[in-house]
Write a protein that holds these residues in place. Structure first.
Motif, short mmCIF file in Angstrom:
data_model
loop_
_atom_site.label_atom_id
_atom_site.label_comp_id
_atom_site.label_asym_id
_atom_site.label_seq_id
_atom_site.Cartn_x
_atom_site.Cartn_y
_atom_site.Cartn_z
N UNK A 77 33.92 32.02 28.83
CA UNK A 77 33.29 32.71 27.70
C UNK A 77 34.32 33.02 26.61
N UNK A 78 35.50 33.48 27.01
CA UNK A 78 36.55 33.79 26.02
C UNK A 78 36.95 32.52 25.26
N UNK A 79 37.05 31.41 25.98
CA UNK A 79 37.37 30.15 25.31
C UNK A 79 36.28 29.78 24.30
N UNK A 80 35.01 29.90 24.70
CA UNK A 80 33.91 29.57 23.80
C UNK A 80 33.93 30.47 22.57
N UNK A 115 36.54 31.73 21.25
CA UNK A 115 37.65 31.28 20.40
C UNK A 115 37.26 30.08 19.56
N UNK A 116 36.21 29.37 20.00
CA UNK A 116 35.68 28.22 19.23
C UNK A 116 34.46 28.62 18.41
N UNK A 117 34.24 29.93 18.27
CA UNK A 117 33.13 30.47 17.49
C UNK A 117 31.78 30.04 18.05
N UNK A 118 31.69 30.03 19.37
CA UNK A 118 30.46 29.67 20.06
C UNK A 118 30.08 30.79 21.01
N UNK A 119 28.80 31.13 21.03
CA UNK A 119 28.29 32.14 21.95
C UNK A 119 27.17 31.53 22.78
N UNK A 120 27.02 32.02 24.01
CA UNK A 120 25.99 31.48 24.90
C UNK A 120 24.66 32.20 24.76
N UNK A 121 24.68 33.46 24.39
CA UNK A 121 23.45 34.18 24.13
C UNK A 121 22.77 34.74 25.37
N UNK A 122 22.61 33.94 26.40
CA UNK A 122 21.93 34.38 27.62
C UNK A 122 22.49 33.57 28.79
N UNK A 156 36.25 25.01 44.00
CA UNK A 156 35.76 26.37 44.17
C UNK A 156 35.72 27.18 42.89
N UNK A 157 36.23 26.64 41.80
CA UNK A 157 36.17 27.35 40.52
C UNK A 157 34.78 27.18 39.91
N UNK A 158 34.48 28.03 38.93
CA UNK A 158 33.18 27.98 38.26
C UNK A 158 33.28 27.32 36.91
N UNK A 159 32.20 26.65 36.53
CA UNK A 159 32.08 26.07 35.20
C UNK A 159 30.80 26.61 34.57
N UNK A 160 30.92 27.05 33.33
CA UNK A 160 29.77 27.56 32.59
C UNK A 160 29.15 26.41 31.81
N UNK A 171 33.65 44.17 24.58
CA UNK A 171 33.67 42.71 24.50
C UNK A 171 34.38 42.14 25.72
N UNK A 172 34.07 40.91 26.06
CA UNK A 172 34.73 40.27 27.20
C UNK A 172 36.22 40.16 26.95
#
Length: 491
Positions: free
Chosen positions: A341-344, A346-353, A365-369, A488-489
């Motif tokens: 989320x922090x990376x997104x 930084x690219x001026x992108x938000x997920x919203x939900x 074992x890591x997560x991907x959004x 904020x995150x």
């Protein structure tokens, strides 16, 4: 493979070589990838920065992992093809069908040097079919280029396998069963260099001499007879429901990808600007989209993205009564979510939900959004998130939305919406869902859930027990209805 004449000496010598199952090289030589994230810069007082005991308690960790294992009785966003194929014997499957089983990883053990005990490992192939990986709690994730392999030996007696490179680096493991051992030796024989020597009694590896993935088969059908979209052969039926991804094989790159059909409506809502942005996103905790292809037979787009073999973390359709995970496990998962989320942002992108269905488990074992679970630009003219399929019509789709996004609620906050604060709410809702096994605000309909989100106070169940620091984190993300006052995150 025909064994040498001095059979006894050959066996005893090789068994002595791998008796310790050690990796005879430095971390640097074997390209050990550390798990430290560049995007874990949350505040020093944040609950997320508390040292985790996850690595110290193997039993607890294994118990937590069971929560996220594939359930054949539940419909998932991702098709678990490997589970279906594994029911057939190794030589009743094509090489490609065996390889798919290795993408999600298999269990193995490594004997500790000078000790009688053994430590658990997980070993898998990258979907690009270029590298082999294995997990290590102490050293992170190790990797090895398949082209560098010069020898692979397998022993049926103790299910052991030894992989050696040209410069004498070695990886020795003991597989959990004989079938896994046979599959690994067979696949490494076909995808490593022809200069590599392969040894295993009773295993026919003659196919490796002229093996070509494009001449292989899938489901007893020639690969080249499958439906092709651009550079990709569709291994599943193109009639697969849009809520599922289709496993595909690249003809030029000789690797696996996933493809999902986007309807004409969704494609038009996204538009060229958003699609171009999505293709540029590149972060370990964000699902990587490779291309968007126009459909010929029907209107819409095919979205091509990296194949994540372990699928979604947990379904979000059931909003209560789920098995909770330990706080340490939840902390690790949310750290990965926060990194993406922090990376997104930084690219001026938000997920919203951000819903549980948008979180995917990688082989390590890591997560991907999944950025297309509900993406929109902070400064775009679009004011509402864009979601896939029919999920937006279900009540569960609203359970992780921030109050300012509850369009049908009567007491929706009047303050202007803040895209970054909205994502912080969703991260908190995901955390609550993990540690308590239920959504923070419940209702029987989409309208009642939205009313609860905008009007009800945040409450913590008596069970399971959650630390004060975790509750403080949840209060800062879920306890503030006003987005302008919400943490904020990044903080």
């Amino acid at each position: 493979m025909k064994r040498p004449a001095d059979d006894v000496n050959w066996k005893s010598k090789d068994m002595e070589e791998v008796d310790d199952f050690d990796i005879h090289s430095s971390d640097e030589d074997l390209d050990i990838v550390r798990q430290d994230s560049n995007y874990s810069k949350l505040s020093a007082e944040s609950w997320l920065r508390v040292d985790s005991e996850y690595d110290e308690d193997d039993d607890a960790a294994d118990e937590d992992r069971l929560v996220f294992e594939y359930d054949e009785n539940e419909e998932h966003f991702w098709n678990d093809i490997a589970t279906r194929l594994k029911r057939r014997a190794p030589y009743d499957r094509s090489v490609l069908e065996c390889v798919v089983e290795l993408l999600s990883g298999t269990g193995a053990t490594k004997k500790r040097k000078l000790f009688l005990s053994a430590v658990d490992r997980r070993v898998w192939l990258n979907p690009t079919l270029k590298t082999l990986h294995w997990s290590s709690k102490r050293k992170g994730v190790g990797s090895l280029d398949l082209e560098e392999i010069r020898m692979v030996k397998g022993w049926n007696e103790n299910r052991a396998i030894l992989v050696e490179t040209a410069d004498r680096k070695r990886l020795g493991l003991s597989m959990s069963n004989h079938q896994d051992l046979q599959v690994w030796v067979r696949c490494l024989a076909c995808f490593s260099s022809l200069q590599a020597k392969i040894f295993m009694q009773g295993l026919n590896i003659s196919e490796r001499e002229d093996y070509d993935p494009l001449l292989d088969s899938w489901g007893r059908t020639a690969l080249r007879s499958k439906v092709r979209v651009g550079d990709y052969y569709l291994l599943d039926s193109p009639d697969t429901p849009r809520s599922h991804a289709i496993l595909a094989f690249s003809a030029s790159e000789l690797g696996f990808y996933s493809i999902k059909l986007l309807s004409k409506t969704i494609s038009e809502l996204l538009g060229p600007e958003v699609l171009a942005c999505v293709k540029e996103l590149d972060h370990p905790n964000v699902l990587k989209y490779k291309d968007f292809l126009q459909c010929r037979d029907q209107e819409g787009l095919y979205a091509v993205f990296e194949h994540v073999p372990r699928g979604i973390v947990v379904s979000g359709y059931k909003l209560e009564g789920n098995k909770a995970v330990s706080e340490d496990m939840a902390r690790k998962l949310i750290n990965d979510v926060a990194g993406g989320v922090i990376y997104l942002h930084s690219r001026r992108v938000s997920l919203g939900n951000i819903r549980p269905d948008n979180l995917l488990f990688a082989a390590d074992g890591s997560l991907k959004v999944n950025p297309l679970g509900g993406i929109f630009y902070e400064h775009s003219k679009r004011s509402e998130p864009i979601t896939f399929g029919t999920e937006v019509e279900t009540a569960s789709a609203f359970a992780f939305s921030a109050p300012e996004r509850c369009r049908e609620a009567k007491k929706r906050p009047k303050t202007p919406s803040d895209a970054y604060a909205t994502d912080a709410w969703s991260v908190g809702a995901l955390m609550y869902f993990m540690v308590y096994g239920r959504a923070p605000f419940l209702g029987n309909t989409a309208e009642s859930i939205q009313e609860a989100i905008t009007t009800s106070r945040l409450e913590f169940p008596d069970s399971p027990k959650v630390s004060a620091k975790a509750k403080d984190f949840l209060r800062k993300t879920l306890g503030e209805k006003n987005p302008s006052k919400r943490v904020r995150v990044e903080h």
